[in-house]
Design a protein around this motif. Sequence first.
Motif, PDB file in Angstrom:
ATOM      1  N   ARG A   1      26.259  34.032  33.083  1.00  0.00           N
ATOM      2  CA  ARG A   1      25.060  33.264  32.739  1.00  0.00           C
ATOM      3  C   ARG A   1      23.852  33.796  33.498  1.00  0.00           C
ATOM      4  O   ARG A   1      22.728  33.376  33.245  1.00  0.00           O
ATOM      5  CB  ARG A   1      25.268  31.782  33.073  1.00  0.00           C
ATOM      6  CG  ARG A   1      26.520  31.178  32.472  1.00  0.00           C
ATOM      7  CD  ARG A   1      26.492  31.197  30.964  1.00  0.00           C
ATOM      8  NE  ARG A   1      25.519  30.258  30.438  1.00  0.00           N
ATOM      9  CZ  ARG A   1      25.150  30.199  29.152  1.00  0.00           C
ATOM     10  NH1 ARG A   1      25.665  31.058  28.295  1.00  0.00           N
ATOM     11  NH2 ARG A   1      24.263  29.325  28.739  1.00  0.00           N
ATOM     12  N   HIS A   2      24.111  34.652  34.488  1.00  0.00           N
ATOM     13  CA  HIS A   2      23.000  35.168  35.318  1.00  0.00           C
ATOM     14  C   HIS A   2      23.121  36.683  35.414  1.00  0.00           C
ATOM     15  O   HIS A   2      23.342  37.232  36.494  1.00  0.00           O
ATOM     16  CB  HIS A   2      23.069  34.553  36.722  1.00  0.00           C
ATOM     17  CG  HIS A   2      23.235  33.076  36.741  1.00  0.00           C
ATOM     18  ND1 HIS A   2      22.254  32.203  36.329  1.00  0.00           N
ATOM     19  CD2 HIS A   2      24.278  32.287  37.117  1.00  0.00           C
ATOM     20  CE1 HIS A   2      22.678  30.949  36.455  1.00  0.00           C
ATOM     21  NE2 HIS A   2      23.908  30.984  36.921  1.00  0.00           N
ATOM     22  N   LYS A   3      22.973  37.361  34.297  1.00  0.00           N
ATOM     23  CA  LYS A   3      23.189  38.821  34.300  1.00  0.00           C
ATOM     24  C   LYS A   3      22.146  39.543  35.147  1.00  0.00           C
ATOM     25  O   LYS A   3      22.474  40.478  35.884  1.00  0.00           O
ATOM     26  CB  LYS A   3      23.177  39.358  32.862  1.00  0.00           C
ATOM     27  CG  LYS A   3      24.414  38.995  32.052  1.00  0.00           C
ATOM     28  CD  LYS A   3      24.496  39.838  30.784  1.00  0.00           C
ATOM     29  CE  LYS A   3      25.755  39.534  29.997  1.00  0.00           C
ATOM     30  NZ  LYS A   3      25.739  38.235  29.315  1.00  0.00           N
ATOM     31  N   ASP A   4      20.884  39.112  35.030  1.00  0.00           N
ATOM     32  CA  ASP A   4      19.835  39.779  35.812  1.00  0.00           C
ATOM     33  C   ASP A   4      20.083  39.584  37.306  1.00  0.00           C
ATOM     34  O   ASP A   4      19.942  40.522  38.097  1.00  0.00           O
ATOM     35  CB  ASP A   4      18.454  39.210  35.441  1.00  0.00           C
ATOM     36  CG  ASP A   4      18.052  39.587  34.016  1.00  0.00           C
ATOM     37  OD1 ASP A   4      18.732  40.464  33.419  1.00  0.00           O
ATOM     38  OD2 ASP A   4      17.086  38.999  33.494  1.00  0.00           O
ATOM     39  N   ALA A   5      20.446  38.356  37.658  1.00  0.00           N
ATOM     40  CA  ALA A   5      20.724  38.079  39.077  1.00  0.00           C
ATOM     41  C   ALA A   5      21.969  38.855  39.530  1.00  0.00           C
ATOM     42  O   ALA A   5      22.021  39.332  40.676  1.00  0.00           O
ATOM     43  CB  ALA A   5      20.941  36.579  39.283  1.00  0.00           C
ATOM     44  N   ALA A   6      22.914  38.985  38.619  1.00  0.00           N
ATOM     45  CA  ALA A   6      24.133  39.737  38.956  1.00  0.00           C
ATOM     46  C   ALA A   6      23.785  41.185  39.277  1.00  0.00           C
ATOM     47  O   ALA A   6      24.299  41.766  40.241  1.00  0.00           O
ATOM     48  CB  ALA A   6      25.127  39.670  37.798  1.00  0.00           C
TER      49      ALA A   6
END
Lengths: 314, 426
Positions: B328-333
């Motif tokens: 749900r948080h690809k950018d943060a990943a």
Amino acid sequence: MSATLERPTPAVAAPRRVAPSKDSRKLIRSQVRAGWLLLAPALLHSGIFLVIPIIFAVALSFTDYSFGDSWSWVGFENYTVLFGDANFRAAFVNTVMYAVVVIPISMAVSLAIAIGLNQKIRGLGFFRTAFYVPTVTATVAIATIWLWIYNPGSGLANGFLSLFGFAPNQWLSDPGTALPSLMVVGIWQGLGTKIIIYLAALQGVSRDLLESSALDGANRWQRFVNVTWPALGPVQFFVLVTSIVGTFQVFDLVYVMTDGGPGTETMVLVLDIYQNAFQDLRLGFASAETVILMLLIAVFIGLGRLLQKADVND
Amino acid sequence: MRRGARSGVVVLAAVLVGLAAGSCGNGVIDKSTDGVPPAEATGTLRVLIPSFPASNKGREEFDKVVADFKKTYPKMKVEPDFATYGNLNEKISTSIAAGIPYDVMVTGVGWVQTFASKRLFADLGPYGVTPEVIRDKSIGAMVPAAMYEDKLYAYPIVADARAVALRASAFKEAGLDPDKPPKSMAELKVAAEKLTKRDANGTITRTGFDLAAPLSFRQTYTTLLASTGTPLYLDGQPNYSNAKGVETLEWIKSMINNVQVYGQRNAAQQPLVYTGEAAMGITGGAVDCSDKGIGQANCDDLRFFRFDSGKEVQFVGGDLASIGSRARHKDAAWAFIQSLIKPSSVDAIAKLNKKIPAYKDAADSPQAKSNPLSKFVASGLELAIYEGGSANWLEMRGNFDTQLTQAVLGQKDPAKTLANLSGQSR
């Protein structure tokens, strides 16, 4: 000339159906409600943790689900592949072998020890505790200790045998001794629970019957065979069923000690299911294997029931 | 059934259905933060990571990575799951089954292609990570292990390399030259047989060559096969059911119970050559020469080399970071992975796990300089070969191990075993 006296048969009137009164109906209803209320936690637990998983396992066994984002129904393909799978066949044979060896030996040894502990001997409390300790110890800890005992270089088993001039053995890595080595641990670990159950049952055997048979001149063996053994019938069945379930579900011991090796020499069904599901990610395939395991346990319990009935009829 | 019983069953069924429906929902999953400015993004980043050991030092180093990540995403929480390689698949599979996927997943070399094929890993292309970037900044030889169908799915963090070592004193004692180590399978066998010591009963008292495979021959077989110039997989197709494959398996079989007892390992589960229990053998990628480790005298007695039966190779595994395709948080990943692959973080992970940093010029890294074995394997990272190569490698590698063992123990015919395994590959 002899005369037979016959007891006159009393005339039994057919029971008359009496309609319950309003008060008694109310009482029955409230009892039924209370019954369901008391049953509810157990039913809820069984529903969530037994019924739903079983339904899911059966359904999954007809799919090729492998944790990916797509899956499809495959009918009986998993079952067909399963019966041709060498690992499954080995696991099936090893599990049955493990059960067939461990169950009777552990039951016989437990009963013998329980009979010993049922006598008035010194240090009874100590022995009862000592025999129960393996049951309350984590299997992983037990397995670790036995890994040391079986260690080919510095283990107790080889150390002890070397006193008699035996060459060191690779207990867990020799295909010939790996499964028997695990069986020894399985038998030893399972003694505690069985002993406690047998001990409770032995203490419930009628003293009157034992004394009567002794007065009739029966020796110890005759008293055991004709009084004690029949009285243990229901307990034998309980121990047999729990032992069947326990041995067919053996996992942690094998997982820690051999991981199914060498080759597939100690592979058992639950370990194979675990590896198929969580190492190889074949959940549909593993579910089919789970269904087979459930059926296998049911068959063995059914056989146990038949043996029990035959024993009672005898 | 009485009315009371019926109503009880109905209520129970309703509760069960409700619970089942509830468990299928996604109530615990955050809203996606992709596209949200990092400073404003809130939620929990779930990280599955076997790279930090369960020690205070491990937690401390992980917290440093989190602190660096929080410079970009100050309002995000990070929920680590410190797995081990033993339970990595369980963690991933149960998270998928529970509907709570990880955002960042650190896995090993053999995992990437399988999980990419199952569409559990996201393509790193949109984040600017291409094979060229890996070759430029990391270890080029690890690119194939991170690729699936021409897309890159993982970024290398550390490399876990294997070498071969010999004891110079044992070589001299046996009349062999420690400066000219045997590298091919044929040479190794001759030397190992000379170096094996037995007691009067014929029991092996010193192993001639430690295959470092008490229960698993998979990686040793892969390395030896590759040293003949035959990779395990060629263009995704199995490449071991052939003369070289059979020859390699037969060689392992000829060594077991000849120069090494099957299943041999020491209590510390360390390579036997470190302690002199073996005269030669496969090692890991680091050796502790201090008094807490094997000691300087033992270290000085070791010489390192690589298998070479026509091609010099070095087996390499490692930790690689991927983004979950259902995150749900690809950018943060990706921001977290960037914190994870900073040299300071990678150096710490390398030290904690005795692995080699997977950055350019790893030979100059603090870990490589810390001990002679790490220095040696760091210099050979471009000779890396790895296990796997097919989409279902993760599914079949357990069976690969089992069947190789059966062949080595003489329970199965090596040629038939390899043909069977080849048929299972997809």
